[in-house]
Design a protein around this motif. Structure first.
Motif, short mmCIF file in Angstrom:
data_model
loop_
_atom_site.label_atom_id
_atom_site.label_comp_id
_atom_site.label_asym_id
_atom_site.label_seq_id
_atom_site.Cartn_x
_atom_site.Cartn_y
_atom_site.Cartn_z
N ALA A 55 -96.68 -15.95 -15.46
CA ALA A 55 -97.37 -15.87 -16.75
C ALA A 55 -98.50 -14.86 -16.68
N ASP A 56 -98.80 -14.20 -17.80
CA ASP A 56 -99.84 -13.18 -17.76
C ASP A 56 -101.10 -13.54 -18.55
N THR A 57 -101.15 -14.73 -19.14
CA THR A 57 -102.36 -15.19 -19.83
C THR A 57 -102.50 -16.70 -19.57
N TYR A 58 -103.75 -17.14 -19.30
CA TYR A 58 -103.99 -18.54 -18.94
C TYR A 58 -105.14 -19.09 -19.78
N ALA A 59 -104.98 -20.34 -20.22
CA ALA A 59 -106.02 -21.02 -21.01
C ALA A 59 -106.25 -22.41 -20.44
N PRO A 76 -98.53 -13.71 -33.13
CA PRO A 76 -98.06 -12.34 -32.89
C PRO A 76 -98.50 -11.82 -31.50
N GLY A 77 -97.58 -11.26 -30.76
CA GLY A 77 -97.86 -10.74 -29.43
C GLY A 77 -97.51 -11.68 -28.31
N ILE A 78 -97.21 -12.96 -28.65
CA ILE A 78 -96.83 -13.96 -27.63
C ILE A 78 -95.33 -14.17 -27.69
N SER A 79 -94.68 -14.03 -26.54
CA SER A 79 -93.23 -14.22 -26.49
C SER A 79 -92.85 -15.63 -26.10
N SER A 80 -93.64 -16.26 -25.23
CA SER A 80 -93.36 -17.64 -24.83
C SER A 80 -94.64 -18.30 -24.34
N ALA A 81 -94.66 -19.63 -24.39
CA ALA A 81 -95.82 -20.40 -23.94
C ALA A 81 -95.37 -21.75 -23.43
N GLU A 82 -96.15 -22.29 -22.48
CA GLU A 82 -95.86 -23.62 -21.93
C GLU A 82 -97.16 -24.38 -21.77
N SER A 83 -97.13 -25.68 -22.11
CA SER A 83 -98.29 -26.54 -21.93
C SER A 83 -98.07 -27.41 -20.70
N ARG A 84 -99.14 -27.82 -20.08
CA ARG A 84 -99.05 -28.66 -18.88
C ARG A 84 -100.37 -29.38 -18.67
N TYR A 85 -100.34 -30.36 -17.83
CA TYR A 85 -101.56 -31.10 -17.49
C TYR A 85 -101.85 -30.88 -16.01
N ILE A 86 -103.10 -30.53 -15.69
CA ILE A 86 -103.52 -30.27 -14.31
C ILE A 86 -104.71 -31.17 -14.00
N ALA A 87 -104.68 -31.80 -12.84
CA ALA A 87 -105.78 -32.68 -12.44
C ALA A 87 -105.94 -32.63 -10.92
N GLU A 88 -107.20 -32.61 -10.46
CA GLU A 88 -107.49 -32.68 -9.04
C GLU A 88 -107.80 -34.13 -8.68
N MET A 89 -107.11 -34.62 -7.64
CA MET A 89 -107.27 -36.02 -7.23
C MET A 89 -107.33 -36.12 -5.71
N ASN A 209 -103.87 -29.96 -20.83
CA ASN A 209 -105.19 -29.33 -20.70
C ASN A 209 -105.09 -27.90 -20.16
N SER A 210 -103.87 -27.39 -20.14
CA SER A 210 -103.67 -26.02 -19.68
C SER A 210 -102.46 -25.43 -20.41
N VAL A 211 -102.59 -24.17 -20.79
CA VAL A 211 -101.48 -23.47 -21.46
C VAL A 211 -101.32 -22.11 -20.80
N ILE A 212 -100.08 -21.74 -20.51
CA ILE A 212 -99.79 -20.42 -19.95
C ILE A 212 -98.91 -19.65 -20.93
N PHE A 213 -99.13 -18.34 -20.99
CA PHE A 213 -98.44 -17.51 -21.99
C PHE A 213 -97.78 -16.31 -21.32
N LYS A 214 -96.75 -15.84 -21.97
CA LYS A 214 -96.14 -14.55 -21.62
C LYS A 214 -96.24 -13.67 -22.86
N ARG A 215 -96.87 -12.53 -22.71
CA ARG A 215 -97.03 -11.63 -23.85
C ARG A 215 -95.79 -10.76 -24.02
N GLU A 216 -95.64 -10.27 -25.23
CA GLU A 216 -94.54 -9.35 -25.49
C GLU A 216 -94.79 -8.02 -24.77
N ALA A 217 -93.73 -7.30 -24.50
CA ALA A 217 -93.84 -6.03 -23.77
C ALA A 217 -94.75 -5.07 -24.52
#
Length: 468
Positions: A55-59, A76-89, A209-217
């Motif tokens: 992925a090339d963009t992280y939130a 516009p400009g985003i080709s795909s995105a995925e949500s996920r949950y991240i936690a340190e334990m 609590n985290s989203v990763i994106f892939k931008r369009e070419a």
């Protein structure tokens, strides 16, 4: 005849020429070994990023409905995105007394994953209570598939079954945070679990609590930054950054840049030393063969033929040193690649034979030899046959440094005074010798200081930055 003369001259001064060959070989070894290693590291890294769709963009957010990602994909400009949950334990492993922290990431099933896909050895965590860890953590604790890993959350202990290891393009270089420069393989690791397992540990269902994106070419980060901030600000946006600011990506890119710079700068030092030594040696040889040069000029040998003859000395020296250095450098590139794998979580790296680097190294070696030989032999052009056939006239003494030394000249014998005069009357040669010695001891000092620097860095990290 000239070739036989060059052969006899090299054999009669083999120690001096061997010293030049050695310096050239050391420079070529560093150029070849580091060049092939960094080329293999960069090639494998780019292929790994491409195959696993980094992925090339992280939130990072406070909390967001996981299904809101469908809306984000329409920006516009985003080709795909995925949500996920991240936690340190906090985690525990049987037989280990280390204080362990695992960064747990809820991963999508292998069919649904589009970004930052995993290289899995074993089985994916499809069911609740299964976990994958990164290989370095796996090896540091001597784990095996089927072993138990206990995770503490919400005052309870949850036991997970280890199903294998996984490598992610997002975590090629693993540290707990940006201030921790060196990996703590036993104390910190990455764990991959299913969404159901994350729900069990956190009590949150359907949240991310985290989203990763892939931008369009062709779309840059700045072009989508404001749009993403507008869409994510309502969910407590903490940070939004491009992949180049991802710690793992940053450290790996910095390492590649540093090694590439070193593969150019360090060989240059040794090759310049070889040029200096060859220049001084050829200058002395030509002074000794002055009468022979005058005789050959009188018999019709041109300046070009004589210059070519002495360039042969440098070409042979450079070619032999370059060939030996290239062979040894190619053999050493393998251990360098293995060393990289100890720090970076990548699939097996392939160095291989790189004709471009080999040719560059050989060209540098031969050119260094030719440069040193030409610098020492170019005075031939100015010699007339009649002048060259008689010994060189002593140079007029315009300034005698010994006479101006005052009481200090009493510290030197007649031989010492002659040496001081020789140094003063040959400033170029003297400067070359001083610079060569300076570089030699400088390199020894730099290499010797690495141990102290590393110790200081480690103790500073553990005593001043991190307190336990």
């Amino acid at each position: 005849m000239l070739f036989q003369k060059a052969k006899r001259a090299i054999l009669s001064n083999k120690r001096s020429y061997f010293a030049c060959m050695f310096l050239i070989a050391v420079g070529v070894i560093m150029k070849t070994a580091l060049g092939i290693a960094v080329s293999g590291l960069e090639k494998s890294t780019l292929e790994f990023y491409k195959l696993n769709n980094l992925a090339d963009t992280y939130a990072t957010l406070q909390s967001m409905p996981a299904d809101y990602v469908d809306t984000l994909e329409k920006i516009p400009g985003i080709s795909s995105a995925e949500s996920r949950y991240i936690a340190e334990m906090r985690a525990e492993v049987a037989g280990s007394e280390d204080t362990i922290t695992l960064k747990l990431i809820a991963v999508s099933s292998s069919e649904n994953a589009k970004l930052n896909t995993l290289d899995i050895t074993g089985e994916a965590p499809e069911h609740r209570g299964e976990i994958l860890v990164n290989p370095a953590f796996f090896q540091a604790h001597g784990l095996s598939p089927g072993d138990a890993v206990s995770i503490m959350s919400r005052g309870k202990e949850y036991e997970f079954v280890l199903t294998g290891t996984a490598i992610s393009p997002e975590y090629v270089y693993i540290t707990k945070n940006i201030s921790q420069m060196l990996p703590d393989e036993a104390g910190f690791g990455i764990g991959y679990i299913s969404a159901d397992s994350m729900e069990l540990l956190t009590g949150y269902k359907g949240l991310a609590n985290s989203v990763i994106f892939k931008r369009e070419a062709g779309v840059s980060f700045d072009e989508v930054k404001l749009r993403l901030e507008d869409s994510l600000s309502r969910f407590g946006l903490k940070e939004l950054f491009d992949k180049k600011d991802l710690p793992s990506y940053f450290f790996l890119d910095l390492e590649i840049s540093s090694i590439r710079a070193m593969s150019s700068s360090m060989p240059t030092v040794f090759l310049l030393l070889a040029v200096a030594v060859l220049y001084l040696m050829l200058k002395r040889v030509i002074d000794q063969e002055r009468t022979q040069i005058g005789t050959m000029k009188a018999f019709g040998y041109s300046n070009a033929q004589l210059i070519f003859h002495y360039l042969t000395y440098g070409a042979i020296t450079g070619a032999i040193g370059g060939a030996a250095g290239t062979l040894l450098g190619y053999m050493l590139s393998g251990p360098y690649l293995e060393m990289f794998l100890k720090f970076f979580m990548l699939p097996p790296l392939e160095g291989g034979f790189d004709p471009k680097i080999i040719l560059q190294a050989m060209a540098l070696a031969v050119c260094s030899g030719l440069l040193g030989a030409y610098a020492g032999a170019r005075k031939i052009i100015k010699l007339a046959p009649a002048e060259a056939m008689r010994p060189e006239s002593p140079k007029p003494v315009r300034f005698d440094i010994v006479k101006h030394m005052g009481v200090f000249k009493r510290l030197f014998s007649s031989r010492g005074s002659m040496s001081i005069r020789s140094i003063a009357r040959n400033p170029v040669r003297s400067i070359f010798v001083v610079v060569s010695i300076m570089f030699s001891f400088g390199i020894i000092t730099i290499v010797g200081s690495f141990s102290g620097l590393i110790d200081k860095m480690i103790f500073s990290q553990l005593e001043d930055i991190q307190h336990y």
